[in-house]
Design a protein around this motif. Sequence first.
Motif, PDB file in Angstrom:
ATOM      1  N   ALA A 153      59.667  71.915  81.327  1.00  0.00           N
ATOM      2  CA  ALA A 153      60.472  70.973  81.810  1.00  0.00           C
ATOM      3  C   ALA A 153      60.679  69.475  81.123  1.00  0.00           C
ATOM      4  O   ALA A 153      61.522  68.948  80.940  1.00  0.00           O
ATOM      5  N   ASN A 154      59.445  69.308  80.400  1.00  0.00           N
ATOM      6  CA  ASN A 154      59.021  67.939  79.717  1.00  0.00           C
ATOM      7  C   ASN A 154      59.424  68.186  78.340  1.00  0.00           C
ATOM      8  O   ASN A 154      59.524  67.173  77.506  1.00  0.00           O
ATOM      9  N   LEU A 155      59.757  69.340  77.626  1.00  0.00           N
ATOM     10  CA  LEU A 155      59.500  69.632  76.420  1.00  0.00           C
ATOM     11  C   LEU A 155      60.750  69.129  75.568  1.00  0.00           C
ATOM     12  O   LEU A 155      60.849  69.208  74.270  1.00  0.00           O
ATOM     13  N   TRP A 202      45.910  68.528  76.485  1.00  0.00           N
ATOM     14  CA  TRP A 202      45.570  67.293  75.813  1.00  0.00           C
ATOM     15  C   TRP A 202      47.096  66.918  75.242  1.00  0.00           C
ATOM     16  O   TRP A 202      47.695  65.635  74.976  1.00  0.00           O
ATOM     17  N   ALA A 203      47.800  68.122  75.035  1.00  0.00           N
ATOM     18  CA  ALA A 203      48.981  67.916  74.248  1.00  0.00           C
ATOM     19  C   ALA A 203      50.007  67.216  75.318  1.00  0.00           C
ATOM     20  O   ALA A 203      50.740  66.349  74.880  1.00  0.00           O
ATOM     21  N   GLY A 212      56.217  63.960  69.854  1.00  0.00           N
ATOM     22  CA  GLY A 212      56.794  64.953  69.041  1.00  0.00           C
ATOM     23  C   GLY A 212      55.215  65.764  68.827  1.00  0.00           C
ATOM     24  O   GLY A 212      55.416  67.043  69.050  1.00  0.00           O
ATOM     25  N   LEU A 213      54.379  65.111  68.776  1.00  0.00           N
ATOM     26  CA  LEU A 213      53.026  66.070  68.345  1.00  0.00           C
ATOM     27  C   LEU A 213      52.681  66.843  69.628  1.00  0.00           C
ATOM     28  O   LEU A 213      52.163  67.771  69.636  1.00  0.00           O
ATOM     29  N   GLY A 214      52.775  65.846  70.824  1.00  0.00           N
ATOM     30  CA  GLY A 214      52.555  66.751  72.090  1.00  0.00           C
ATOM     31  C   GLY A 214      53.448  67.799  72.411  1.00  0.00           C
ATOM     32  O   GLY A 214      52.790  68.894  72.786  1.00  0.00           O
ATOM     33  N   ILE A 215      54.580  67.610  72.044  1.00  0.00           N
ATOM     34  CA  ILE A 215      55.534  68.787  72.351  1.00  0.00           C
ATOM     35  C   ILE A 215      55.140  69.833  71.465  1.00  0.00           C
ATOM     36  O   ILE A 215      55.563  71.066  71.907  1.00  0.00           O
TER      37      ILE A 215
END
Length: 412
Positions: A36-38, A96-97, A124-127
Amino acid sequence: MTDTLRQVHAADQATPGRPRAEGTALILLGIVLIAANLRLSVSATGALLDQLGSSLHLGSGVESFLTAVWPLAFAVGGVSGSWLARRYTAGTVIMWAVAVLALGQVVHSLHDTPALVFGSVLAGLGIALANVLLPVVVRQYFPDKVGPVTGLYAMVLSAGAAFAALASVPVSEHTHNVDAGLAVWVVPAVIGLVAWIAARPQRAAHPTNAAVAAPAAHLPLRQLARSPLAWSMALLFGLQSTGAYVVMGWLPTVLSDAGMSASKAGVVLSAIFFIGIPINYAAPHFGARMRDPRPLLTGLSLASTIGFTGLILAPNSLVWLWAFILSFGMATFPLVLALFPLRGGTPEGTAALSTFSQSVGYLIATTAPLGFGLLHDATGSWTVPLLLIVVATVLQAVVGLYVASPRRGTVS
């Protein structure tokens, strides 16, 4: 979602040595909440792009970069996914992402141009890492339910994008603060992080099934670089991402230039995602079960072709028709996600193929939203940029015929 949970429970209880049902149910919930967060930040930034430009006095180059920073971050961050999953397990890396995603959302909601850009890169790196590794978790814990589970999280991902597109502008207008339209999405990221920590996928496996809990075996990316199938998957992923990020990043601006208000343009963008919710579930669900998914993949690709062509011919008067058709075209994304486990063959093969294809594919897609805005500035019209996207969707259909052929094997 209830049906999928029941299927997961039944499969887990019936198969010795598989993760316990209560563990996989929590992991499934975690997958849903993270999915849902991506696209929340991506969709919110696109919906608020005009307001951000006016508030921060952004030039056209910065606005173009803001639409391109997402696939660029996905390409750079995603390439490390397979290595990190091998070292720390996919579940740990995803945890961690999501934390990095939440931090990025906080930073890019600060009223400052460098913070907006840097925060977008962090988010963006986390996604990117979650994008790459969620298919690995699905392959590890739900090997017999790849289609339904992929469809479930793709459906929720679409719902999140739709809600962000619909709500971001009203939130910023209600608070008289454009940054609030970005900051509000920190809350669901924290909820997703807490749920994932509670699920503890890296420890949820049954003790007799240590292979599931252990880090994935290594499949070198250089091995995939010699595979025509891997390159074709990367090209297919890049082409579908090209259209998707133009829609998310530029559609509200295109419609605003055609005479539509910012709030209505956001509603149109959200409608594409809302209509796509059931389609995003059905496409991978049925595609994974089809012996030959080429007709489905071709049909979805051609829907994008028609939708973008319509935006050239009648961007305002028939906008709801094009929104409806583009909803089908956007469902190419979850169908391609479902192909990763099928073409990866094993968890390690899926991790490597997902990493390779998404990293290369997003690198290809980076040029689209960046060039889209720059071409508009050079030509003074959206026609030429949209025509190039139409060509990309036709090429997408051609590449899909190769990748989805039942004669194709796996990379591992």
